[in-house]
Write a protein that holds these residues in place. Sequence first.
Motif, PDB file in Angstrom:
ATOM      1  N   TRP A 281       0.821  -1.211   0.000  1.00 29.20           N
ATOM      2  CA  TRP A 281       0.000   0.000   0.000  1.00 29.20           C
ATOM      3  C   TRP A 281       0.858   1.266   0.000  1.00 29.20           C
ATOM      4  O   TRP A 281       0.440   2.301  -0.533  1.00 29.20           O
ATOM      5  CB  TRP A 281      -0.945  -0.008   1.193  1.00 29.20           C
ATOM      6  N   GLU A 282       2.057   1.205   0.574  1.00 30.25           N
ATOM      7  CA  GLU A 282       2.928   2.385   0.564  1.00 30.25           C
ATOM      8  C   GLU A 282       3.376   2.702  -0.864  1.00 30.25           C
ATOM      9  O   GLU A 282       3.339   3.862  -1.284  1.00 30.25           O
ATOM     10  CB  GLU A 282       4.135   2.164   1.476  1.00 30.25           C
ATOM     11  N   ARG A 283       3.797   1.685  -1.599  1.00 27.44           N
ATOM     12  CA  ARG A 283       4.188   1.909  -2.994  1.00 27.44           C
ATOM     13  C   ARG A 283       3.002   2.374  -3.819  1.00 27.44           C
ATOM     14  O   ARG A 283       3.125   3.285  -4.659  1.00 27.44           O
ATOM     15  CB  ARG A 283       4.778   0.622  -3.587  1.00 27.44           C
ATOM     16  N   TYR A 284       1.868   1.779  -3.570  1.00 26.70           N
ATOM     17  CA  TYR A 284       0.644   2.145  -4.283  1.00 26.70           C
ATOM     18  C   TYR A 284       0.334   3.632  -4.071  1.00 26.70           C
ATOM     19  O   TYR A 284       0.025   4.366  -5.015  1.00 26.70           O
ATOM     20  CB  TYR A 284      -0.495   1.266  -3.757  1.00 26.70           C
ATOM     21  N   THR A 285       0.441   4.083  -2.819  1.00 25.26           N
ATOM     22  CA  THR A 285       0.166   5.485  -2.503  1.00 25.26           C
ATOM     23  C   THR A 285       1.228   6.396  -3.099  1.00 25.26           C
ATOM     24  O   THR A 285       0.916   7.475  -3.631  1.00 25.26           O
ATOM     25  CB  THR A 285       0.082   5.681  -0.976  1.00 25.26           C
ATOM     26  N   GLU A 286       2.491   5.984  -3.049  1.00 23.66           N
ATOM     27  CA  GLU A 286       3.572   6.785  -3.625  1.00 23.66           C
ATOM     28  C   GLU A 286       3.385   6.963  -5.125  1.00 23.66           C
ATOM     29  O   GLU A 286       3.625   8.053  -5.668  1.00 23.66           O
ATOM     30  CB  GLU A 286       4.923   6.119  -3.345  1.00 23.66           C
ATOM     31  N   GLN A 287       2.952   5.920  -5.816  1.00 22.40           N
ATOM     32  CA  GLN A 287       2.713   6.035  -7.255  1.00 22.40           C
ATOM     33  C   GLN A 287       1.552   6.979  -7.543  1.00 22.40           C
ATOM     34  O   GLN A 287       1.589   7.754  -8.500  1.00 22.40           O
ATOM     35  CB  GLN A 287       2.450   4.651  -7.847  1.00 22.40           C
ATOM     36  N   MET A 288       0.527   6.898  -6.710  1.00 25.32           N
ATOM     37  CA  MET A 288      -0.612   7.795  -6.852  1.00 25.32           C
ATOM     38  C   MET A 288      -0.151   9.250  -6.764  1.00 25.32           C
ATOM     39  O   MET A 288      -0.517  10.096  -7.584  1.00 25.32           O
ATOM     40  CB  MET A 288      -1.618   7.473  -5.733  1.00 25.32           C
ATOM     41  N   VAL A 289       0.666   9.536  -5.758  1.00 24.17           N
ATOM     42  CA  VAL A 289       1.181  10.886  -5.557  1.00 24.17           C
ATOM     43  C   VAL A 289       2.083  11.293  -6.720  1.00 24.17           C
ATOM     44  O   VAL A 289       2.012  12.432  -7.203  1.00 24.17           O
ATOM     45  CB  VAL A 289       1.938  10.971  -4.213  1.00 24.17           C
ATOM     46  N   HIS A 290       2.921  10.375  -7.185  1.00 23.87           N
ATOM     47  CA  HIS A 290       3.821  10.667  -8.302  1.00 23.87           C
ATOM     48  C   HIS A 290       3.055  11.159  -9.525  1.00 23.87           C
ATOM     49  O   HIS A 290       3.398  12.197 -10.122  1.00 23.87           O
ATOM     50  CB  HIS A 290       4.608   9.400  -8.653  1.00 23.87           C
ATOM     51  N   ASP A 307      -2.321  25.437  -6.516  1.00 23.32           N
ATOM     52  CA  ASP A 307      -1.160  24.563  -6.414  1.00 23.32           C
ATOM     53  C   ASP A 307      -1.642  23.205  -5.919  1.00 23.32           C
ATOM     54  O   ASP A 307      -1.851  23.004  -4.721  1.00 23.32           O
ATOM     55  CB  ASP A 307      -0.137  25.161  -5.445  1.00 23.32           C
ATOM     56  N   LEU A 308      -1.814  22.286  -6.849  1.00 25.88           N
ATOM     57  CA  LEU A 308      -2.405  20.999  -6.503  1.00 25.88           C
ATOM     58  C   LEU A 308      -1.452  20.092  -5.737  1.00 25.88           C
ATOM     59  O   LEU A 308      -1.881  19.082  -5.192  1.00 25.88           O
ATOM     60  CB  LEU A 308      -2.900  20.304  -7.771  1.00 25.88           C
ATOM     61  N   ALA A 309      -0.182  20.461  -5.667  1.00 26.34           N
ATOM     62  CA  ALA A 309       0.740  19.693  -4.828  1.00 26.34           C
ATOM     63  C   ALA A 309       0.317  19.768  -3.367  1.00 26.34           C
ATOM     64  O   ALA A 309       0.598  18.858  -2.581  1.00 26.34           O
ATOM     65  CB  ALA A 309       2.165  20.218  -4.995  1.00 26.34           C
ATOM     66  N   ALA A 310      -0.382  20.834  -3.013  1.00 24.03           N
ATOM     67  CA  ALA A 310      -0.836  21.001  -1.631  1.00 24.03           C
ATOM     68  C   ALA A 310      -1.915  19.995  -1.261  1.00 24.03           C
ATOM     69  O   ALA A 310      -2.236  19.836  -0.072  1.00 24.03           O
ATOM     70  CB  ALA A 310      -1.350  22.427  -1.425  1.00 24.03           C
ATOM     71  N   GLN A 311      -2.489  19.298  -2.246  1.00 27.54           N
ATOM     72  CA  GLN A 311      -3.502  18.281  -1.956  1.00 27.54           C
ATOM     73  C   GLN A 311      -2.887  17.006  -1.391  1.00 27.54           C
ATOM     74  O   GLN A 311      -3.604  16.166  -0.835  1.00 27.54           O
ATOM     75  CB  GLN A 311      -4.290  17.950  -3.225  1.00 27.54           C
ATOM     76  N   VAL A 312      -1.587  16.833  -1.532  1.00 23.79           N
ATOM     77  CA  VAL A 312      -0.922  15.614  -1.073  1.00 23.79           C
ATOM     78  C   VAL A 312      -0.773  15.644   0.442  1.00 23.79           C
ATOM     79  O   VAL A 312      -0.212  16.586   1.013  1.00 23.79           O
ATOM     80  CB  VAL A 312       0.459  15.459  -1.736  1.00 23.79           C
ATOM     81  N   ASP A 313      -1.283  14.611   1.082  1.00 15.94           N
ATOM     82  CA  ASP A 313      -1.149  14.445   2.533  1.00 15.94           C
ATOM     83  C   ASP A 313       0.076  13.567   2.773  1.00 15.94           C
ATOM     84  O   ASP A 313       0.020  12.349   2.568  1.00 15.94           O
ATOM     85  CB  ASP A 313      -2.407  13.783   3.092  1.00 15.94           C
ATOM     86  N   PRO A 314       1.194  14.138   3.218  1.00 11.81           N
ATOM     87  CA  PRO A 314       2.447  13.374   3.268  1.00 11.81           C
ATOM     88  C   PRO A 314       2.443  12.218   4.259  1.00 11.81           C
ATOM     89  O   PRO A 314       3.224  11.280   4.122  1.00 11.81           O
ATOM     90  CB  PRO A 314       3.492  14.426   3.673  1.00 11.81           C
ATOM     91  N   GLY A 315       1.569  12.241   5.238  1.00 14.62           N
ATOM     92  CA  GLY A 315       1.549  11.168   6.215  1.00 14.62           C
ATOM     93  C   GLY A 315       0.505  10.109   5.962  1.00 14.62           C
ATOM     94  O   GLY A 315       0.370   9.161   6.750  1.00 14.62           O
ATOM     95  N   PHE A 316      -0.220  10.236   4.841  1.00 17.72           N
ATOM     96  CA  PHE A 316      -1.348   9.346   4.578  1.00 17.72           C
ATOM     97  C   PHE A 316      -0.922   8.177   3.709  1.00 17.72           C
ATOM     98  O   PHE A 316      -0.265   8.356   2.683  1.00 17.72           O
ATOM     99  CB  PHE A 316      -2.480  10.112   3.893  1.00 17.72           C
ATOM    100  N   VAL A 317      -1.296   6.967   4.101  1.00 16.38           N
ATOM    101  CA  VAL A 317      -1.104   5.771   3.287  1.00 16.38           C
ATOM    102  C   VAL A 317      -2.443   5.058   3.170  1.00 16.38           C
ATOM    103  O   VAL A 317      -3.054   4.689   4.186  1.00 16.38           O
ATOM    104  CB  VAL A 317      -0.056   4.826   3.901  1.00 16.38           C
ATOM    105  N   LEU A 318      -2.910   4.884   1.955  1.00 18.17           N
ATOM    106  CA  LEU A 318      -4.156   4.176   1.730  1.00 18.17           C
ATOM    107  C   LEU A 318      -3.996   2.713   2.107  1.00 18.17           C
ATOM    108  O   LEU A 318      -2.947   2.115   1.891  1.00 18.17           O
ATOM    109  CB  LEU A 318      -4.569   4.280   0.262  1.00 18.17           C
TER     110      LEU A 318
END
Length: 326
Positions: A281-290, A307-318
């Motif tokens: 799930w961590e890789r899955y979330t990282e790819q989503m963010v990428h 600035d849509l980069a601000a939508q990324v929640d850095p501590g969130f993992v699906l």
Amino acid sequence: MKIAFVGKGGSGKTTLSSLFVRHLAATGAPVVAIDADINQHLGAALGLDESEAAGLPAMGEHLPLIKEYLRGTNPRIASAEQMIKTTPPGVGSRLLRVREDNPVYDACARPVELDGGAVRLMVTGPFTDADLGVACYHSKTGAVELCLNHLVDGRAEYVVVDMTAGSDSFASGMFTRFDLTFLVAEPTRKGVSVYRQYKEYARDFGVTLKVVGNKVQGPDDLDFLREQVGDDLLTTVGHSDWVRAMEKGHPPRFEHLEDDNRRALRALHTAVDATYELRDWERYTEQMVHFHLKNAHSWGNERTGADLAAQVDPGFVLGEGVVAPV
């Protein structure tokens, strides 16, 4: 478990995806089937008549509802209008689950009764006259990508997606959203050319890819596929009188599908279930963010004025343990 069917146009990917949906339904498993191919044929392959298939609600037409629901109370998303197809979930986002009822399914999904039970069917919707000459069909699949980004599915729950033909799936990050991708290939040079493209594009993203040989008529066809795709060849499907009857609109009961082809579907099912233990799930979330950051930079920031980069929640993992707001 999220499963994609890809392949060149005419390879039989819609037929194979519909057979797999029928197989899963016959086991009693919960299934969401999604037609993400702009040529909308999955409904017909699942037995809907022309008027029923044409009457299915298009996900793209309900995109504002989908965005508003998935946004939830996520403080990083100022408005639903600022969500794009790659917007990832974060704390406060609503998530979609296979077995639940929710406003997205109410608006976009319809039950389809099959021999072994019922499945939920969702469709991107076809091109309309208003789209011709002015619209990119990838925009039609944006609602599918957004839903997959917010989907949490568990063991023995299945989401089967009939993807766009050829290598067009790589026009977005949606190709990384699946536990297993089945590439349907005919035993011809053209049939395996898409496999080579897909294998190359997917190499750096950890995409689990298996080839399903279709229209295989004998040992020469089988040898050709083994030579061309090697260990990626999972199983093959041959001529089917059952499929021919289905394509004429008069499918027999699914239990009468040929034994060889039923064994092939069981091989697909076994392969899908085996990928559950490989989930990351961590890789899955990282790819989503990428892919979100990539889309934000290339067109999303300019289109939304944010600035849509601000939508990324850095501590969130699906993941399956994430609890979303009601």
